[in-house]
Design an enzyme around this catalytic site. Structure first.
Site, PDB file in Angstrom:
ATOM      1  N   CYS A 335       0.788  -1.228   0.000  1.00  0.00           N
ATOM      2  CA  CYS A 335       0.000   0.000   0.000  1.00  0.00           C
ATOM      3  C   CYS A 335       0.825   1.286   0.000  1.00  0.00           C
ATOM      4  O   CYS A 335       0.414   2.288  -0.596  1.00  0.00           O
ATOM      5  CB  CYS A 335      -0.969   0.010   1.161  1.00  0.00           C
ATOM      6  SG  CYS A 335      -0.427  -0.919   2.575  1.00  0.00           S
ATOM      7  N   GLN A 382       1.334 -10.714  -4.375  1.00  0.00           N
ATOM      8  CA  GLN A 382      -0.113 -10.494  -4.369  1.00  0.00           C
ATOM      9  C   GLN A 382      -0.548  -9.799  -5.647  1.00  0.00           C
ATOM     10  O   GLN A 382       0.183  -8.979  -6.188  1.00  0.00           O
ATOM     11  CB  GLN A 382      -0.490  -9.582  -3.203  1.00  0.00           C
ATOM     12  CG  GLN A 382      -0.208 -10.169  -1.840  1.00  0.00           C
ATOM     13  CD  GLN A 382      -0.576  -9.177  -0.752  1.00  0.00           C
ATOM     14  OE1 GLN A 382      -0.041  -8.078  -0.703  1.00  0.00           O
ATOM     15  NE2 GLN A 382      -1.504  -9.551   0.114  1.00  0.00           N
ATOM     16  N   ASP A 384      -2.380  -7.261  -6.069  1.00  0.00           N
ATOM     17  CA  ASP A 384      -2.888  -6.278  -5.126  1.00  0.00           C
ATOM     18  C   ASP A 384      -3.368  -5.015  -5.835  1.00  0.00           C
ATOM     19  O   ASP A 384      -2.771  -4.605  -6.826  1.00  0.00           O
ATOM     20  CB  ASP A 384      -1.722  -5.901  -4.200  1.00  0.00           C
ATOM     21  CG  ASP A 384      -2.209  -5.398  -2.860  1.00  0.00           C
ATOM     22  OD1 ASP A 384      -3.430  -5.307  -2.663  1.00  0.00           O
ATOM     23  OD2 ASP A 384      -1.347  -5.097  -2.017  1.00  0.00           O
ATOM     24  N   HIS A 386      -5.211  -0.984  -4.907  1.00  0.00           N
ATOM     25  CA  HIS A 386      -5.823  -0.032  -3.998  1.00  0.00           C
ATOM     26  C   HIS A 386      -6.664   0.915  -4.824  1.00  0.00           C
ATOM     27  O   HIS A 386      -6.166   1.516  -5.781  1.00  0.00           O
ATOM     28  CB  HIS A 386      -4.750   0.700  -3.189  1.00  0.00           C
ATOM     29  CG  HIS A 386      -4.042  -0.209  -2.251  1.00  0.00           C
ATOM     30  ND1 HIS A 386      -2.893  -0.869  -2.598  1.00  0.00           N
ATOM     31  CD2 HIS A 386      -4.360  -0.618  -1.000  1.00  0.00           C
ATOM     32  CE1 HIS A 386      -2.520  -1.635  -1.587  1.00  0.00           C
ATOM     33  NE2 HIS A 386      -3.383  -1.509  -0.607  1.00  0.00           N
ATOM     34  N   HIS A 511      -8.890  -1.784  -0.359  1.00  0.00           N
ATOM     35  CA  HIS A 511      -7.747  -2.651  -0.612  1.00  0.00           C
ATOM     36  C   HIS A 511      -8.343  -3.965  -1.082  1.00  0.00           C
ATOM     37  O   HIS A 511      -9.273  -4.467  -0.462  1.00  0.00           O
ATOM     38  CB  HIS A 511      -6.971  -2.844   0.698  1.00  0.00           C
ATOM     39  CG  HIS A 511      -6.062  -4.020   0.682  1.00  0.00           C
ATOM     40  ND1 HIS A 511      -4.710  -3.912   0.597  1.00  0.00           N
ATOM     41  CD2 HIS A 511      -6.327  -5.344   0.727  1.00  0.00           C
ATOM     42  CE1 HIS A 511      -4.168  -5.110   0.593  1.00  0.00           C
ATOM     43  NE2 HIS A 511      -5.130  -5.992   0.672  1.00  0.00           N
TER      44      HIS A 511
END
Length: 636
Positions: A335, A382, A384, A386, A511
């Site tokens: 993040c 990940q 991932d 945001h 997230h």
RNA sequence: GCUGGCGUAGCUCAAUAGGCAGAGCACCUCACUUGUAAUGAGGAUGUUGGGGGUUCGAUUCCUCUCGCCAGCUCCA
């Protein structure tokens, strides 16, 4: 006489003191043999409980899930009984519930340690006690009396349980010399217990608290007949063959190495290729859905981890390194860089949502005992993202993410379980924020029409979340996708955007991961397909096998042609018999084998054999390439 | 991290009441030129996870450590 109303509406007149078992017997001997308990209205009771007033009676039989659970619980008592017979005061009993596909019983002993070698002995004793067909009798006593009884028997844990219950009276169950504190119900007698097997022994903390004493838990399985038990044990054997740790080695996908360190995956060529294919797929899917790919550094200054709160809340799980008297934290999450990207310039509400996607590799110091193949590792990547948006956009964004999850899981053919976790006691953020976020998550879930569980108070301190869980070969659940609202980070990094009113506003952050950790996902994927990857992700899609050396040049030519069209192909030109090469390709679980003999060379064709054993008609290489491309398209 | 179990060749597994460590597969060499799940013959393969100790001698016993397995706890 009393009126007993049966589920089908018929009313039977019976004398006071008649038991459900008597009623079952009056209907049929077969039913009586199957009856393990009964419902008096909504109360679940023993089959031997006398009927003392008019009731609606429903019998619980062995062939129902409820009946089986009672049966297993009684088998747990039988095991505890056998253990007490064998070990006496050396071992104390605690609790022993039924669980999925069996039961366990926790014992305490400071002198004896159970080992699997004793299982036979315990099973034999259980069989003896079952053969004696001891009646299982319920008895209600004053708590004080029960405490006295268990004190005399030296059963400290039972005493503690009764004290904590704080009830006036408790129920005890007796079978022969064995007495246990138990709510029940239980089967009528031990003779019904026929098929059980002790499977493993492991430690478990008393009441699940690591500050408490370590108990010894014996796991076992039980079925109502021996055939089913055998089938269950066979299924376990089959599941073991799917174990990704075993297949990972056999298919030469990845390994671990003591010297490199625990929980650190080493991807071999085929595994790295498999992973690359999945990552490429992910990038395409994210582009399609309006995400921007970003990349952050592997280490960031420790000061920044203090800003984010990770240093205070997550330090034990982080790796740190120091160079030039400057401390850095190796990222356990992605993040931070994403926050910095958002902050890198002034944002307008017109720019939102910002969706930053990163295949981010993170390192977490997981406790040594929790590591498990690819499913729980210390270094992983990940998928991932945001999402920074306005509060008004939150609802829509979450729905899009859930749709994304649905699409991707559909492509891989996974069924999954959904859970939502709400505000815990210790939480930050205003009630309003929580309300809005929780509502957004719930309404998105409701929109999917799929069932989901609510874990009240189980959310992160920074926001509510949705977890998506997949099952491994042994039915253990692993969290993969997760969608979490976060009120902390935008605040801690003082993120803002200029709204249409010209004022600064705080963006909302989501997230989320879709596959979760690529490592874990691939682990589950290997087990899901038992190593038989669908064509589009198979690292080697086609193996080309010559019958004799004389076709080698043609094989090379075919490989070249396939490779130039993006087919992942390997030649097997070894001087071996065809049957041998097929066997090897088969064990590597390669989807297609192309057999090339003199006939194929002469005709300029290839003959494909699918790993199922099925042969295709000979065709031109170009046609085979089209065929392959078509099959890949079926999946995405 | 905790409890218990385990660690022998690349893999699957033998063996030693403390006395030269072994088999199959894989690997290498040679022969065979092969048509849909194992051609034959020969060869090589080990700090018995690592350190320390006991012993004339340790793969075996003790101890520490690393790793693996099952479960518990944890999982921002």
């Amino acid at each position: 006489m009393l009126n007993v109303t049966l589920p089908d509406g018929t009313v039977k007149e019976v004398p006071v003191g008649t038991t459900p078992l008597d009623v079952a017997r009056s209907i049929g001997e077969g039913l009586a043999r199957q009856t393990v308990a009964a419902y008096f209205g909504d109360d679940l009771v023993d089959a031997s409980r006398p009927i003392e007033s008019d009731v609606h009676l429903r019998l619980v039989t062995l062939n129902t899930p409820e009946g089986l659970e009672i049966y297993r619980h009684s088998t747990a008592h039988l095991m505890a009984h056998a253990v007490k017979e064998l070990f006496g005061r050396e071992v104390q009993v605690t609790i022993g519930p039924a669980i999925e596909s069996g039961f366990y019983y926790d014992f305490y002993s400071d002198t004896h340690t159970f080992s699997p070698e004793e299982f036979d002995k315990i099973e034999q004793k259980m069989a003896e006690l079952a053969k004696e067909n001891l009646p299982i009798e319920r008895q209600v006593v004053k708590s004080a009396e029960a405490i006295k009884l268990f004190n005399e028997m030296g059963e400290d844990y039972k005493v503690e349980l009764i004290e904590d219950l704080g009830e006036e009276e408790v129920s005890l169950y007796r079978q022969g010399t064995f007495v246990d504190l138990c709510r029940g119900p239980h089967i009528p007698s031990t003779g019904m217990l026929k098929a059980f097997k002790l499977t493993s022994v492991a430690g478990a903390y008393w009441r699940g608290d690591e500050k408490n004493a370590m108990l010894q838990r014996i796991y076992a399985t039980a079925f109502t007949d021996k055939k089913e038990l055998k089938q269950h044990l066979h299924r376990l054997e089959e599941a073991k063959k799917r174990d990704h740790r075993k297949l990972g080695r056999e298919l030469d996908l990845f390994s671990f190495n003591d010297e490199a360190g625990a929980g650190l995956v080493i991807w071999h060529p085929k595994g790295a290729l498999l992973r690359t294919i999945i990552e490429d797929f992910e990038k395409r899917e994210h582009f399609k859905r309006g995400y921007d790919i970003v990349m952050g550094p592997q280490i960031l200054r420790t000061e920044l981890w203090k800003t984010s709160g990770h240093f205070d809340n997550y330090r034990e799980n982080m790796y740190f390194t120091e160079v030039d008297e400057q401390s850095y934290g190796i990222k356990p999450m992605n993040c931070l860089a994403h926050m910095l990207i958002f902050k890198s310039k002034k944002r307008s509400y017109r720019d939102l949502p910002q969706r930053y996607f990163e295949l981010g590799t993170v390192h977490r110091h997981e406790k040594s005992g929790v590591l498990h193949g690819l499913l729980r590792v210390r270094g992983f990547t990940q998928d991932d993202a945001h999402i920074l948006c306005t509060p008004e956009q939150l609802d829509g964004e979450i729905k899009k993410v859930l749709g994304f999850v649905r699409d991707v899981m559909g492509i891989f053919g996974f069924e999954y379980e959904l859970e939502i976790s709400t505000r815990p006691e210790k939480a930050i953020g205003s009630d309003e924020d929580w309300e809005r976020a929780t509502h957004a998550l719930k309404s998105a879930l409701d929109d999917t029409g799929l069932p989901y569980e609510v874990n009240e108070g189980d959310g992160a301190f920074y926001g509510p979340k949705i977890d998506i869980k997949l099952k491994d070969a042994l039915d253990r659940k692993w969290q993969c996708a997760t969608i979490q609202c976060d009120f902390t980070l935008p605040e801690r990094f003082d993120l803002s955007y200029i709204g249409s009113d010209g004022e600064k506003h705080r963006p909302v952050m989501v997230h989320r991961v879709i596959l979760g950790a690529i490592e874990r996902f691939i682990g589950v994927l290997i087990e899901h397909y038992a190593g038989n990857f669908p064509l589009w992700i198979a690292p080697v899609q086609v193996k080309v096998l010559n019958v004799t050396d004389s076709q080698a040049a043609y094989v090379e030519q075919v490989c070249e042609e396939l490779r130039s069209e993006g087919v992942r192909v390997q030649a097997d030109l070894r001087n071996e018999k065809l049957g041998f090469k097929i066997r090897e390709a088969q064990m590597e679980k390669v989807p297609y084998m192309l057999v090339i003999g003199d006939q194929e060379v002469a005709a300029g064709t290839v003959t494909a054999r699918h790993r199922s054993g099925e042969n295709l008609e000979p065709m031109k290489p170009a046609d085979f390439i089209r065929f392959i491309h078509e099959e890949c398209k079926l999946y995405h």
